[in-house]
Design an enzyme around this catalytic site. Structure first.
Site, PDB file in Angstrom:
ATOM      1  N   GLY A 272       0.911  -1.307  -0.016  1.00  0.00           N
ATOM      2  CA  GLY A 272       0.081   0.094   0.033  1.00  0.00           C
ATOM      3  C   GLY A 272       0.816   1.279   0.083  1.00  0.00           C
ATOM      4  O   GLY A 272       0.558   2.246   0.581  1.00  0.00           O
ATOM      5  N   ILE A 273       1.988   1.255  -0.618  1.00  0.00           N
ATOM      6  CA  ILE A 273       2.816   2.197  -0.492  1.00  0.00           C
ATOM      7  C   ILE A 273       2.483   3.513  -1.362  1.00  0.00           C
ATOM      8  O   ILE A 273       2.733   4.544  -0.684  1.00  0.00           O
ATOM      9  CB  ILE A 273       4.293   1.786  -1.057  1.00  0.00           C
ATOM     10  CG1 ILE A 273       5.315   2.947  -0.988  1.00  0.00           C
ATOM     11  CG2 ILE A 273       4.023   1.764  -2.630  1.00  0.00           C
ATOM     12  CD1 ILE A 273       5.832   2.843   0.295  1.00  0.00           C
TER      13      ILE A 273
ATOM     14  N   ASP B 230      -0.884   6.741   3.732  1.00  0.00           N
ATOM     15  CA  ASP B 230      -0.198   6.396   5.000  1.00  0.00           C
ATOM     16  C   ASP B 230       1.306   5.812   4.490  1.00  0.00           C
ATOM     17  O   ASP B 230       2.231   5.983   5.097  1.00  0.00           O
ATOM     18  CB  ASP B 230      -0.829   5.257   5.733  1.00  0.00           C
ATOM     19  CG  ASP B 230      -2.357   5.685   6.327  1.00  0.00           C
ATOM     20  OD1 ASP B 230      -2.360   6.993   6.196  1.00  0.00           O
ATOM     21  OD2 ASP B 230      -2.776   4.864   6.888  1.00  0.00           O
TER      22      ASP B 230
ATOM     23  N   LEU C 268      -0.330  -2.236   4.704  1.00  0.00           N
ATOM     24  CA  LEU C 268      -1.329  -1.108   4.457  1.00  0.00           C
ATOM     25  C   LEU C 268      -2.075  -1.094   3.086  1.00  0.00           C
ATOM     26  O   LEU C 268      -3.102  -0.413   3.251  1.00  0.00           O
ATOM     27  CB  LEU C 268      -0.366   0.092   4.536  1.00  0.00           C
ATOM     28  CG  LEU C 268       0.892   0.551   5.477  1.00  0.00           C
ATOM     29  CD1 LEU C 268       1.354   1.983   5.007  1.00  0.00           C
ATOM     30  CD2 LEU C 268       0.275   0.331   6.717  1.00  0.00           C
ATOM     31  N   ALA C 269      -1.913  -2.093   2.492  1.00  0.00           N
ATOM     32  CA  ALA C 269      -2.790  -2.166   1.063  1.00  0.00           C
ATOM     33  C   ALA C 269      -4.034  -2.419   1.355  1.00  0.00           C
ATOM     34  O   ALA C 269      -4.474  -3.379   2.128  1.00  0.00           O
ATOM     35  CB  ALA C 269      -2.062  -3.368   0.360  1.00  0.00           C
ATOM     36  N   ALA C 270      -4.930  -1.811   0.827  1.00  0.00           N
ATOM     37  CA  ALA C 270      -6.458  -2.130   0.877  1.00  0.00           C
ATOM     38  C   ALA C 270      -7.116  -1.166  -0.134  1.00  0.00           C
ATOM     39  O   ALA C 270      -6.806  -0.123  -0.596  1.00  0.00           O
ATOM     40  CB  ALA C 270      -6.959  -1.714   2.414  1.00  0.00           C
TER      41      ALA C 270
ATOM     42  N   SER D 189      -9.420   1.243  -0.039  1.00  0.00           N
ATOM     43  CA  SER D 189      -9.792   2.011   1.151  1.00  0.00           C
ATOM     44  C   SER D 189     -10.818   2.595   1.383  1.00  0.00           C
ATOM     45  O   SER D 189     -11.012   3.438   2.306  1.00  0.00           O
ATOM     46  CB  SER D 189      -8.674   2.842   1.582  1.00  0.00           C
ATOM     47  OG  SER D 189      -8.624   3.943   0.415  1.00  0.00           O
TER      48      SER D 189
ATOM     49  N   SER E  87      -9.027  -0.924  10.972  1.00  0.00           N
ATOM     50  CA  SER E  87      -9.916  -0.067  10.848  1.00  0.00           C
ATOM     51  C   SER E  87     -11.030  -0.101  11.920  1.00  0.00           C
ATOM     52  O   SER E  87     -11.511  -1.168  12.227  1.00  0.00           O
ATOM     53  CB  SER E  87     -10.714  -0.161   9.429  1.00  0.00           C
ATOM     54  OG  SER E  87     -11.852   0.880   9.308  1.00  0.00           O
TER      55      SER E  87
ATOM     56  N   GLU F 166     -14.006   0.398  11.195  1.00  0.00           N
ATOM     57  CA  GLU F 166     -15.140  -0.017  10.563  1.00  0.00           C
ATOM     58  C   GLU F 166     -15.281  -1.561  11.062  1.00  0.00           C
ATOM     59  O   GLU F 166     -16.345  -1.822  10.900  1.00  0.00           O
ATOM     60  CB  GLU F 166     -14.946   0.088   9.214  1.00  0.00           C
ATOM     61  CG  GLU F 166     -14.963   1.526   8.488  1.00  0.00           C
ATOM     62  CD  GLU F 166     -16.429   1.956   8.437  1.00  0.00           C
ATOM     63  OE1 GLU F 166     -17.463   1.190   8.469  1.00  0.00           O
ATOM     64  OE2 GLU F 166     -16.572   3.205   8.118  1.00  0.00           O
TER      65      GLU F 166
ATOM     66  N   TYR G 222     -16.452  -3.425   3.522  1.00  0.00           N
ATOM     67  CA  TYR G 222     -15.091  -2.992   3.773  1.00  0.00           C
ATOM     68  C   TYR G 222     -14.799  -3.505   5.281  1.00  0.00           C
ATOM     69  O   TYR G 222     -13.733  -4.164   5.417  1.00  0.00           O
ATOM     70  CB  TYR G 222     -15.016  -1.512   3.644  1.00  0.00           C
ATOM     71  CG  TYR G 222     -13.842  -0.937   4.314  1.00  0.00           C
ATOM     72  CD1 TYR G 222     -12.532  -0.728   3.289  1.00  0.00           C
ATOM     73  CD2 TYR G 222     -13.372  -0.554   5.482  1.00  0.00           C
ATOM     74  CE1 TYR G 222     -11.400  -0.123   3.732  1.00  0.00           C
ATOM     75  CE2 TYR G 222     -12.382   0.204   6.157  1.00  0.00           C
ATOM     76  CZ  TYR G 222     -11.145   0.418   5.071  1.00  0.00           C
ATOM     77  OH  TYR G 222     -10.233   0.570   5.813  1.00  0.00           O
TER      78      TYR G 222
HETATM   79  P1  GDP Z   1     -15.162   6.305   6.012  1.00  0.00           P
HETATM   80  O1  GDP Z   1     -15.513   6.619   7.404  1.00  0.00           O
HETATM   81  O2  GDP Z   1     -13.913   5.416   6.093  1.00  0.00           O
HETATM   82  O3  GDP Z   1     -16.209   5.817   5.135  1.00  0.00           O
HETATM   83  O4  GDP Z   1     -14.816   7.679   5.444  1.00  0.00           O
HETATM   84  P2  GDP Z   1     -15.463   8.702   4.366  1.00  0.00           P
HETATM   85  O5  GDP Z   1     -14.687  10.064   4.518  1.00  0.00           O
HETATM   86  O6  GDP Z   1     -15.518   8.105   3.150  1.00  0.00           O
HETATM   87  O7  GDP Z   1     -16.771   9.133   5.030  1.00  0.00           O
HETATM   88  C1  GDP Z   1     -16.976   9.441   6.389  1.00  0.00           C
HETATM   89  C2  GDP Z   1     -18.353   9.988   6.752  1.00  0.00           C
HETATM   90  O8  GDP Z   1     -18.845  11.133   5.738  1.00  0.00           O
HETATM   91  C3  GDP Z   1     -19.408   8.734   6.344  1.00  0.00           C
HETATM   92  O9  GDP Z   1     -20.438   8.583   7.381  1.00  0.00           O
HETATM   93  C4  GDP Z   1     -20.182   9.350   5.100  1.00  0.00           C
HETATM   94  O10 GDP Z   1     -21.480   8.730   5.149  1.00  0.00           O
HETATM   95  C5  GDP Z   1     -20.156  10.893   5.477  1.00  0.00           C
HETATM   96  N1  GDP Z   1     -20.310  11.405   4.030  1.00  0.00           N
HETATM   97  C6  GDP Z   1     -21.296  12.305   3.938  1.00  0.00           C
HETATM   98  N2  GDP Z   1     -21.005  12.905   2.691  1.00  0.00           N
HETATM   99  C7  GDP Z   1     -20.133  12.176   2.260  1.00  0.00           C
HETATM  100  C8  GDP Z   1     -19.691  12.482   0.657  1.00  0.00           C
HETATM  101  O11 GDP Z   1     -20.140  13.012  -0.093  1.00  0.00           O
HETATM  102  N3  GDP Z   1     -18.471  11.706   0.514  1.00  0.00           N
HETATM  103  C9  GDP Z   1     -18.081  10.691   1.475  1.00  0.00           C
HETATM  104  N4  GDP Z   1     -16.859   9.879   0.990  1.00  0.00           N
HETATM  105  N5  GDP Z   1     -18.673  10.710   2.489  1.00  0.00           N
HETATM  106  C10 GDP Z   1     -19.654  11.199   3.070  1.00  0.00           C
END
Ligand code: GDP
Length: 318
Positions: free
Chosen positions: A11-12, A16, A75-77, A79, A124, A126, A148
């Site tokens: 994941g270079i 990260d 780190l690869a994913a 993401s 993560s 998640e 994910y």
């Molecule tokens: P994640 O936590 O790894 O999924 O990182 P993200 O930055 O993609 O999303 C963070 C939060 O922002 C999540 O709860 C999304 O639902 C919310 N979000 C709201 N609007 C947006 C958007 O337009 N794009 C993304 N990527 N996330 C959004």
């Protein structure tokens, strides 16, 4: 492992990977990295790049045996949670199965060399899905709610399986961590790049999904530092890496516009159902007490400073 040694990084080309490579090279570590055939080679002088696909487990194993690294950083994913809904099977292979293959490879190298190989998995928040307790720590049940998170959960559990087989393996449960190198499919960079475009008169509105979603956002180099500390600690353990403070997407938007000198931002922001997720953890906030106590780690950049650095970088880019 300072002032020598060899590290292998997957994941270079991600955010990260870049910060980790800079950190390790600065310590005099020899850095080898896997770069996928399809991605442009990252501009990282000093890193030895090896072309390969992490899901080609046998090929990566041969490479690892050949390199005999002291430390492996996985780190690869794929993401993005959003993309994992579009490609759940690829997400499972890259974020889950490939990690298992790499753990097995590290153990084989260790057995062959008769000396420890240390392994860190970039896990993560998640993996916790929609947790019923907040903040989460290392004892929070693993219950992901998207492809994910499920794939990352498998890799996370496999770290423990291999630790029981005497591999010095750690899983760093990373909460969202951001920087000017974050790609714009993440909400933070989407916000800062669009706010900069609006400030420069090149965009008119910012369309987002759920503005009430809350995340614990930290500064990416701090999270890389936590991974390095975790993998080098005497006892291999899992660590939550987080700031402990959660903010909403709306807070991030307000702070970004404020930094760009735009106070009346409400009319510039719209909610587009296209960006609302089918299942979205509404609040993820981590308790990094274990990392603070056992690793001496703490975040160095707070929320306003993080938003400020990202907005400033995007304003300067435009
Ligand atoms: P994640 O936590 O790894 O999924 O990182 P993200 O930055 O993609 O999303 C963070 C939060 O922002 C999540 O709860 C999304 O639902 C919310 N979000 C709201 N609007 C947006 C958007 O337009 N794009 C993304 N990527 N996330 C959004």
């Amino acid at each position: 492992m300072t002032g020598g040694g060899r590290a292998f990084v997957t994941g270079i080309s991600g955010q990260d990977g870049r910060y980790l490579a800079e950190r390790l090279l600065g310590e005099g570590v020899e850095v080898h990295a896997l770069a996928h055939d399809l991605e442009p080679l990252p501009d990282l002088p000093g890193v030895e790049l090896h072309r390969g696909d992490l899901t080609a487990v046998e090929e990566v194993r041969a490479l690892l045996v050949d390199l005999a690294p002291d430390e492996v950083y996985n780190l690869a994913a794929l993401s993005s949670v959003a993309r994992s809904w579009e490609e759940p099977d690829l997400t499972a292979r890259v974020n889950g199965l490939a990690a298992a293959g790499l753990l097995e490879s590290a153990l084989q190298v260790q057995d062959k060399l008769g000396r420890p190989v240390r392994f860190v998995q970039a896990s993560s928040a998640e993996i916790f899905g929609q947790p019923d307790r907040s903040p989460q720590d290392e004892s929070t049940p693993v219950r992901p709610v998207n492809p994910y998170g499920a794939a990352k959960a498998y890799a996370h559990l496999m770290v423990d399986v291999y630790r029981r087989r005497d591999l010095h393996a750690v899983s760093a449960i990373l909460y969202n961590h951001e920087s000017p190198h974050r790609p714009p499919e993440f909400v933070t960079r989407k916000i800062t790049s669009t706010v900069a475009a609006i400030a420069h008169g090149r965009a008119e509105t910012l369309a987002l999904g759920n503005l009430e979603a809350r995340r614990d956002w930290g500064w990416a180099p701090d999270y890389v530092d936590a991974m390095v500390r975790a993998v080098r600690a005497d006892v291999p353990r899992d660590y939550v890496v987080a700031t402990g403070v959660s903010r909403s997407v709306r807070d991030f938007v307000a702070a970004a516009f404020a930094r760009a000198g735009i106070s009346d931002w409400q009319p510039l922001v719209s909610v587009d159902p296209e960006f609302v997720r089918p299942a979205d953890p509404t609040e993820l906030v981590g308790d990094a007490s274990r990392a603070r106590t056992l690793l001496g780690w703490s975040p160095t950049v707070g929320f306003d400073e993080l938003v400020g650095r990202m907005v400033d970088a995007d304003l300067a880019r435009d």
